[in-house]
Design a protein around this motif. Sequence first.
Motif: not given
Length: 186
Positions: A31-58
């Motif tokens: 969570i720390w390492n992905v969160g540092l790289n995405l700069a999302l609010r914690i509620s958005d970071l925790l709600s991420l699903k694998f299907n939110d990723i298309v190719d190399d984009r979230l």
Amino acid sequence: MAEVEAVKDLDKIKLISHLLEIRCSKQMADIWNVGLNLALRISDLLSLKFNDIVDDRLILIEGKTGKKAEIKLNTKTQILINDIRHRHPSHVYIFQSFRNQQSINREPRPLTRKAVAKAFQQVGEEAGVRLGTHSMRKTRGYHLYKKTNDIARVMKMLRHSSEGVTLRYIGITQDVIDKDFSELEL
């Protein structure tokens, strides 16, 4: 709630990741390492699903603002998320709660903000940093600003609407600005 801060020392960022993994769990370090790289609010970071990723984009709609965010994943983030997917191929959420799996016929849920906040606070105390769930976002903003000195770029990344808010958010206070003026003589 106490104000949390950006982690300004790069070695301390690595230390926090290490402490989260050994004191809490691999999931908290992720969570720390992905969160540092995405700069999302914690509620958005925790709600991420694998299907939110298309190719190399979230691609997501931010919970707080309702704005669409499209973030190109850097190599480190892609590797982290692929590793999580490999370890947990049946998970729906990138940061899925393991407790929920114990209940038969229950929908998967993400890890809670409360669990993350508790782990971050514990590790922050050990590392000597006021660490919280916003620290990842603040840290990325701070380091982008220090690298580029471009507050508009940081505002865009954080999706803020005011320079003042962004400067305060990443910990660039009047004291820091005063120090910059007094130390830099041309």
